[in-house]
Design an enzyme around this catalytic site. Sequence first.
Site, short mmCIF file in Angstrom:
data_model
loop_
_atom_site.label_atom_id
_atom_site.label_comp_id
_atom_site.label_asym_id
_atom_site.label_seq_id
_atom_site.Cartn_x
_atom_site.Cartn_y
_atom_site.Cartn_z
CB THR A 119 -0.92 0.02 1.25
OG1 THR A 119 -1.45 1.32 1.44
CG2 THR A 119 -0.17 -0.37 2.51
CE1 TYR A 143 -3.72 -2.16 5.57
CE2 TYR A 143 -3.11 0.03 4.81
CZ TYR A 143 -3.52 -1.26 4.54
OH TYR A 143 -3.71 -1.65 3.23
#
Length: 328
Positions: A119, A143
């Site tokens: 990501t 995350y």
Amino acid sequence: MSVKKVLVVGGAGYIGSHNCLALAERGYQPIVFDNLTNGHAEFVKWGPLEEGDIRDRARLDEVFAKHQPDAVLHFAALIEVGESVKNPVAFYDNNVIGALTLLSAAMDAGVKAFVFSSTCATYGLPQQVPMDETHAQAPINPYGRTKFIIEQALKDYSTYKGLRSVMLRYFNAAGADFEGRIGEWHTPETHAIPLAIEAALGRREGFKVFGTDYDTRDGTCVRDYIHVLDLADAHVRALDYLLAGGETVELNLGTGTGTTVKELLAAISDVSGRPFPVEYAARREGDSTSLVANNEKARAVLGWEPRYTLHDIIQSAWNWHSRSNHVL
Ligand SMILES: NC(=O)c1ccc[n+]([C@@H]2O[C@H](COP(=O)([O-])OP(=O)(O)OC[C@H]3O[C@@H](n4cnc5c(N)ncnc54)[C@H](O)[C@@H]3O)[C@@H](O)[C@H]2O)c1
Ligand SMILES: O=c1ccn([C@@H]2O[C@H](COP(=O)(O)OP(=O)(O)O[C@H]3O[C@H](CO)[C@@H](O)[C@H](O)[C@H]3O)[C@@H](O)[C@H]2O)c(=O)[nH]1
């Protein structure tokens, strides 16, 4: 030539299921491995479903022995930035321990090609925009850190264990299958596009903009929204690349165009023809100001280019949400 089998881990989820569709269309056999915590059995339409958890090594071994996949696409993870700040333990458990368990099982089963859902959240705050793959990786939430850790493990496993991988750093996945067979269905939904569409459909009271004091052109966060089918196309190309002997590489997947939250809401009102109430609220913890891709490397390495516009993204998402009666 025999059909190549691909274990699609997290294939009952949003991005994984669109990948199964693309794999099947391009001559691969997808086999889904998913614990269905956030996935949907009805999204598994293009191959068998093996239920299981990536932290369960015995179950993974069983599935690898049964199907003997040529490659693995790994989508399974906890995905919400905001939730990772509230419950980091669950994120490290699933995204790090789970991924490492899966990687060990895959290597022991002789898998030589691995595609990982990384990501742009691994970059953290932008030092320059658009960001290329050499941008410093300094994630600002748990995350992003869990994904960064797995990228580092993949690089070591490539150097010292011969496991070749493509790390795909997606920017913001959005949109849906144009035929409406599958779409974005997260419970609870936290993503901007589905929430705004639900507001336009009158299924929510309105949309809350998180932060209006960012250093951007209108004070709201900038994101690079990329169609989920463009992501799927890149995964199939990444598989072709690895199976043809390609080396380990990390690639941004984004369009290169940034959209503010306010611009996004205007585009959704426009496509839907239905204005909806908007409230301006405080910043959400963990959000980066601006995340926009430089996608030159993915174009060069995979011959990939994004085909769909923001309008296509919103139109396909609108079709999915307005036709489906699932509860977000
Ligand atoms: N949605 C985005 O904008 C975006 C952006 C960048 C990266 N990503 C990454 O892409 C991947 C897929 O995201 P998504 O939006 O499709 O999420 P999703 O929640 O729809 O899909 C994830 C799937 O993984 C499964 N899963 C989760 N933990 C599991 C476990 N321990 N064992 C087995 N299965 C498990 C879930 O049941 C679900 O089906 C994630 O790794 C995410 O971090 C997503
Ligand atoms: O109710 C909402 C929801 C979101 N936003 C804003 O909209 C933008 C996009 O948010 P969201 O759709 O939640 O996506 P991100 O937080 O950017 O995270 C997604 O995109 C990341 C890459 O940027 C992935 O890594 C994550 O898995 C994925 O959840 C952000 O500025 C949010 O602050 C709002 O203002 N109101």
